[in-house]
Structures are given as structure tokens and as C-alpha cells.
Design a protein around this motif. Structure first.
Motif, PDB file in Angstrom:
ATOM      1  N   GLU A  67       1.434   9.293  -5.754  1.00  0.00           N
ATOM      2  CA  GLU A  67       2.006  10.848  -5.453  1.00  0.00           C
ATOM      3  C   GLU A  67       2.976  11.148  -6.409  1.00  0.00           C
ATOM      4  O   GLU A  67       2.883  12.390  -6.983  1.00  0.00           O
ATOM      5  CB  GLU A  67       2.652  10.794  -4.147  1.00  0.00           C
ATOM      6  CG  GLU A  67       1.837  10.724  -2.899  1.00  0.00           C
ATOM      7  CD  GLU A  67       2.548  10.652  -1.663  1.00  0.00           C
ATOM      8  OE1 GLU A  67       1.908  10.850  -0.455  1.00  0.00           O
ATOM      9  OE2 GLU A  67       3.687  10.049  -1.657  1.00  0.00           O
ATOM     10  N   LEU A 118       0.755  -1.300  -0.201  1.00  0.00           N
ATOM     11  CA  LEU A 118      -0.053  -0.045  -0.015  1.00  0.00           C
ATOM     12  C   LEU A 118       1.077   1.419   0.167  1.00  0.00           C
ATOM     13  O   LEU A 118       0.583   2.232  -0.779  1.00  0.00           O
ATOM     14  CB  LEU A 118      -1.094   0.098   1.411  1.00  0.00           C
ATOM     15  CG  LEU A 118      -2.065  -1.046   1.255  1.00  0.00           C
ATOM     16  CD1 LEU A 118      -2.766  -1.165   2.586  1.00  0.00           C
ATOM     17  CD2 LEU A 118      -3.068  -0.730  -0.037  1.00  0.00           C
ATOM     18  N   GLU A 119       1.981   1.149   0.780  1.00  0.00           N
ATOM     19  CA  GLU A 119       2.837   2.335   0.625  1.00  0.00           C
ATOM     20  C   GLU A 119       3.360   2.488  -0.472  1.00  0.00           C
ATOM     21  O   GLU A 119       3.645   3.645  -0.986  1.00  0.00           O
ATOM     22  CB  GLU A 119       3.952   2.302   1.821  1.00  0.00           C
ATOM     23  CG  GLU A 119       3.356   2.220   3.151  1.00  0.00           C
ATOM     24  CD  GLU A 119       4.518   2.201   4.211  1.00  0.00           C
ATOM     25  OE1 GLU A 119       5.325   1.332   4.151  1.00  0.00           O
ATOM     26  OE2 GLU A 119       4.417   2.612   5.189  1.00  0.00           O
ATOM     27  N   VAL A 164      -4.612   9.642  -4.649  1.00  0.00           N
ATOM     28  CA  VAL A 164      -3.517   9.862  -3.648  1.00  0.00           C
ATOM     29  C   VAL A 164      -4.493   9.817  -2.196  1.00  0.00           C
ATOM     30  O   VAL A 164      -3.764   9.216  -1.549  1.00  0.00           O
ATOM     31  CB  VAL A 164      -2.843  11.388  -3.897  1.00  0.00           C
ATOM     32  CG1 VAL A 164      -1.937  11.536  -2.641  1.00  0.00           C
ATOM     33  CG2 VAL A 164      -1.832  11.074  -4.888  1.00  0.00           C
ATOM     34  N   TRP A 165      -5.648  10.442  -2.290  1.00  0.00           N
ATOM     35  CA  TRP A 165      -6.228  10.394  -1.018  1.00  0.00           C
ATOM     36  C   TRP A 165      -6.811   9.124  -0.601  1.00  0.00           C
ATOM     37  O   TRP A 165      -6.567   8.641   0.612  1.00  0.00           O
ATOM     38  CB  TRP A 165      -7.412  11.276  -1.118  1.00  0.00           C
ATOM     39  CG  TRP A 165      -8.423  11.439   0.202  1.00  0.00           C
ATOM     40  CD1 TRP A 165      -8.347  12.380   1.199  1.00  0.00           C
ATOM     41  CD2 TRP A 165      -9.424  10.684   0.589  1.00  0.00           C
ATOM     42  NE1 TRP A 165      -9.203  12.242   1.832  1.00  0.00           N
ATOM     43  CE2 TRP A 165     -10.023  11.144   1.587  1.00  0.00           C
ATOM     44  CE3 TRP A 165     -10.366   9.503  -0.220  1.00  0.00           C
ATOM     45  CZ2 TRP A 165     -10.988  10.468   2.453  1.00  0.00           C
ATOM     46  CZ3 TRP A 165     -11.225   8.995   0.574  1.00  0.00           C
ATOM     47  CH2 TRP A 165     -11.557   9.218   1.679  1.00  0.00           C
ATOM     48  N   SER A 166      -7.140   8.300  -1.548  1.00  0.00           N
ATOM     49  CA  SER A 166      -7.692   6.987  -1.430  1.00  0.00           C
ATOM     50  C   SER A 166      -6.343   5.981  -0.909  1.00  0.00           C
ATOM     51  O   SER A 166      -6.576   5.377   0.184  1.00  0.00           O
ATOM     52  CB  SER A 166      -8.285   6.110  -2.624  1.00  0.00           C
ATOM     53  OG  SER A 166      -9.463   6.923  -2.919  1.00  0.00           O
ATOM     54  N   ALA A 167      -5.159   6.040  -1.265  1.00  0.00           N
ATOM     55  CA  ALA A 167      -4.017   5.566  -1.197  1.00  0.00           C
ATOM     56  C   ALA A 167      -3.416   5.817   0.254  1.00  0.00           C
ATOM     57  O   ALA A 167      -3.080   5.176   1.185  1.00  0.00           O
ATOM     58  CB  ALA A 167      -2.880   5.616  -1.998  1.00  0.00           C
ATOM     59  N   ARG A 168      -3.663   7.054   0.718  1.00  0.00           N
ATOM     60  CA  ARG A 168      -3.377   7.677   2.035  1.00  0.00           C
ATOM     61  C   ARG A 168      -4.406   7.044   3.046  1.00  0.00           C
ATOM     62  O   ARG A 168      -3.833   6.718   4.003  1.00  0.00           O
ATOM     63  CB  ARG A 168      -3.393   9.240   2.306  1.00  0.00           C
ATOM     64  CG  ARG A 168      -2.132   9.895   1.530  1.00  0.00           C
ATOM     65  CD  ARG A 168      -2.125  11.026   1.970  1.00  0.00           C
ATOM     66  NE  ARG A 168      -0.856  11.805   1.489  1.00  0.00           N
ATOM     67  CZ  ARG A 168      -0.986  12.890   0.710  1.00  0.00           C
ATOM     68  NH1 ARG A 168      -1.978  13.397   0.655  1.00  0.00           N
ATOM     69  NH2 ARG A 168       0.144  13.374   0.286  1.00  0.00           N
ATOM     70  N   GLU A 179       2.048   1.713  -3.279  1.00  0.00           N
ATOM     71  CA  GLU A 179       0.927   2.158  -4.163  1.00  0.00           C
ATOM     72  C   GLU A 179       0.943   3.730  -3.899  1.00  0.00           C
ATOM     73  O   GLU A 179       0.534   4.975  -4.752  1.00  0.00           O
ATOM     74  CB  GLU A 179      -0.557   1.505  -4.176  1.00  0.00           C
ATOM     75  CG  GLU A 179      -0.332   0.118  -4.817  1.00  0.00           C
ATOM     76  CD  GLU A 179      -1.345  -0.673  -4.204  1.00  0.00           C
ATOM     77  OE1 GLU A 179      -2.683  -0.232  -3.660  1.00  0.00           O
ATOM     78  OE2 GLU A 179      -1.363  -1.949  -4.525  1.00  0.00           O
ATOM     79  N   LEU A 180       0.900   4.150  -2.657  1.00  0.00           N
ATOM     80  CA  LEU A 180       0.660   5.604  -2.368  1.00  0.00           C
ATOM     81  C   LEU A 180       1.820   6.341  -3.084  1.00  0.00           C
ATOM     82  O   LEU A 180       1.488   7.607  -3.825  1.00  0.00           O
ATOM     83  CB  LEU A 180       0.923   5.762  -0.917  1.00  0.00           C
ATOM     84  CG  LEU A 180       1.116   7.017  -0.246  1.00  0.00           C
ATOM     85  CD1 LEU A 180      -0.231   8.121  -0.722  1.00  0.00           C
ATOM     86  CD2 LEU A 180       1.053   7.223   1.355  1.00  0.00           C
ATOM     87  N   LYS A 181       3.335   5.924  -2.949  1.00  0.00           N
ATOM     88  CA  LYS A 181       4.414   6.486  -3.316  1.00  0.00           C
ATOM     89  C   LYS A 181       3.855   6.650  -5.295  1.00  0.00           C
ATOM     90  O   LYS A 181       4.396   7.906  -5.503  1.00  0.00           O
ATOM     91  CB  LYS A 181       5.593   5.755  -3.296  1.00  0.00           C
ATOM     92  CG  LYS A 181       6.673   6.546  -3.898  1.00  0.00           C
ATOM     93  CD  LYS A 181       8.108   5.521  -3.640  1.00  0.00           C
ATOM     94  CE  LYS A 181       9.321   6.054  -4.507  1.00  0.00           C
ATOM     95  NZ  LYS A 181      10.330   5.203  -4.260  1.00  0.00           N
ATOM     96  N   VAL A 183      -3.341   3.468   3.519  1.00  0.00           N
ATOM     97  CA  VAL A 183      -2.030   3.078   4.356  1.00  0.00           C
ATOM     98  C   VAL A 183      -2.493   3.365   5.898  1.00  0.00           C
ATOM     99  O   VAL A 183      -1.849   2.516   6.608  1.00  0.00           O
ATOM    100  CB  VAL A 183      -0.916   4.196   3.966  1.00  0.00           C
ATOM    101  CG1 VAL A 183       0.272   4.123   4.679  1.00  0.00           C
ATOM    102  CG2 VAL A 183      -0.334   3.463   2.221  1.00  0.00           C
TER     103      VAL A 183
END
Length: 117
Positions: free
Chosen positions: A25, A17-18, A60-64, A20-22, A67
Motif C-alpha cells: 500500500e 502478510l499484514e 495490493v489486491w493480492s496482498a489483501r 507485506e500488505l502495508k 491477509v
């Protein structure tokens, strides 16, 4: 002391998940750079451009959120399921593993406090 299979799986999911967030972003940053330098196009082009930016911001919001939720889940899992840490030295030895799991210091201490001494 070894983590339970559930904990290992949860930490692997957190790492995924981290990542995917990276990536989300980075995609948003690229769009923002392009947006800063682009010239206006037709109304339809501008609308599509803005819609893409909105989709990237939402990603980005969903990924955060994912996480953060996974961090909370990992924090509530006992670090030492089935094991007993009997000394503060063992507790201190566990801290680097918690640091690599991307938990905040407070979450790390919460996890360690769930172990029996």
C-alpha cells in the motif's frame, strides 16, 4: 491457556502478510503521489509508468486477498486447543490476544465460541 503451535504459526504468518500488505500500500501511495505530480513523457515512458502502477495495484489486491484468507484460516483454528475455558472471565481475558491478531470482532467471537465451557 496457550495457543497451539499451529495457531501461533498461523498468527505469525498473518502478521507477516499484514506487513507485506502495508508495504504494498505504501509503494502504491508513493507511485500515486508521483503520478499526480509527473509530466507526460514519451509514449514508451508513459506506458512503463502505467504498467508499474498496474503492477502495484495488483500487488495490493493480492496482498489483501492473502491477509483475508489468513484471517479466515486463523478464525477457524480453535483458540483453546486441548484446553477448556470454564468461565466467562477466561473468555474475556482472551479478547485482547484476539484483538492483537487483527481479527474482526465477529471473527474473534467465532474463535472464542469454538472453545468448550
Amino acid at each position: 491457556m496457550s495457543d497451539s503451535p499451529e495457531k501461533v504459526t498461523a498468527l505469525q504468518q498473518l502478521a507477516q502478510l499484514e506487513q507485506e500488505l502495508k508495504e504494498a500500500e505504501e509503494a502504491l501511495a508513493q507511485w500515486q503521489e508521483y503520478d499526480f505530480n509527473r509530466r507526460d513523457g514519451s509514449g514508451a515512458q508513459d506506458r512503463r509508468h502505467e504498467e508499474r502502477g498496474e503492477r502495484l495495484r495488483n500487488a495490493v489486491w493480492s496482498a489483501r486477498q492473502a491477509v483475508d484468507a489468513q484471517k479466515r484460516y486463523v478464525a477457524q483454528l480453535p483458540l483453546c486447543k486441548g484446553a477448556v475455558m470454564s468461565t466467562s472471565t477466561e473468555k474475556a481475558a482472551a479478547l485482547p490476544r484476539l484483538h492483537r491478531s487483527s481479527l474482526t470482532p465477529r471473527e474473534s467471537l467465532s474463535v472464542l465460541d469454538s472453545c468448550s465451557f
